[in-house]
Enzyme design. Structure first.
Site, PDB file in Angstrom:
ATOM      1  N   ASP A   1       0.889  -1.172   0.028  1.00 48.16           N
ATOM      2  CA  ASP A   1       0.146  -0.336   0.032  1.00 48.16           C
ATOM      3  C   ASP A   1       1.002   1.195  -0.101  1.00 48.16           C
ATOM      4  OD1 ASP A   1      -2.510   1.238   0.434  1.00 48.16           O
ATOM      5  OD2 ASP A   1      -1.553   2.070   2.278  1.00 48.16           O
TER       6      ASP A   1
ATOM      7  N   GLU B   1      -1.941  -5.331  -3.749  1.00 46.41           N
ATOM      8  CA  GLU B   1      -0.891  -4.574  -2.744  1.00 46.41           C
ATOM      9  C   GLU B   1       0.224  -5.495  -2.048  1.00 46.41           C
ATOM     10  OE1 GLU B   1      -3.499  -1.036  -0.786  1.00 46.41           O
ATOM     11  OE2 GLU B   1      -3.755  -3.100   0.023  1.00 46.41           O
TER      12      GLU B   1
END
Length: 227
Positions: free
Chosen positions: A45, A117
């Site tokens: 992320d 992610e």
């Protein structure tokens, strides 16, 4: 399992030296192993936030910080990462429990986004930022062939239309309130009207931008009214 990993890595354009790393990135917590992809998701992320932020910084050299932030938020989110995951057919490769499988886990937006992610986090750890950036931007360009402010923000109008059709049985109306400035530097103010009532107003450097901005505000107001 090995063959499926090979297919994914070929699609990704990178062969992991540490196979355990990609396996961990693809392992959902429901799979009940001693490891899962949550820590890699956390890292990925942050990596994607930087990669996409830098990409937009160079792509839109004249765009102000506030608009860049909105544009980044439109790309760094669950829906966008789901789209990138689907390019890789990531749903076919994740490790999930039977219960999650029966609950259509392979199609879940949050699960796909998190796995993507985690995959980028794993890629960053093994190959470094530049390789992670190269692969992420390639996928981004594939998902969004035309990356510009209007193309990315189009979802506000679409989402508002879906919301008002479901709730009121009608589509929103956009009214031009004012236009300001000389022809080469005009600014427009648009209003969103639903059921004959003005919900919001916003300004933009084109009518489309102003519509998107006013649609975003209208969505927040109408959703808040439901709470």
């Amino acid at each position: 399992m090995q063959q499926k990993l090979e297919i994914l890595q070929k699609r990704l354009g990178y062969q992991f030296k540490d196979e355990n790393l990609i396996i961990k990135a693809l392992t959902h917590k429901s799979y009940k192993q001693s490891y899962n992809n949550e820590r890699l998701e956390f890292l990925g992320d942050a990596v994607l936030d930087l990669i996409i932020g830098e990409f937009l910084f160079h792509k839109f050299p004249k765009v102000a910080e506030g608009e860049l932030s909105k544009l980044r938020a439109s790309l760094v989110n669950e829906k966008s990462f789901q789209k990138l995951a689907e390019i890789l057919n990531l749903g076919e490769h994740i490790y999930i429990s039977l219960a999650e499988e029966n609950n259509k886990g392979r199609e879940k937006s949050s699960l796909l986004s998190n796995a993507f992610e985690a995959l980028i986090g794993a890629l960053y750890l093994e190959a470094g930022l530049e390789r992670a950036k190269e692969i992420s931007i390639k996928l981004l360009n594939e998902a969004y062939p035309k990356i510009d402010m209007e193309a990315v923000f189009r979802d506000y109008k679409t989402t508002l239309q879906e919301f008002t059709q479901a709730k009121y049985g009608e589509t929103p109306e956009y009214r031009l309130i004012h236009s300001y400035g000389p022809d080469h530097k005009k600014e427009f103010e648009m209003a969103v009207v639903v059921q004959g009532k003005e919900i919001s107003r916003a300004k933009g450097k084109s009518k489309k931008w102003a519509q998107q901005a006013s649609a975003e505000i209208a969505l927040k107001i109408l959703r808040k009214g439901e709470q």
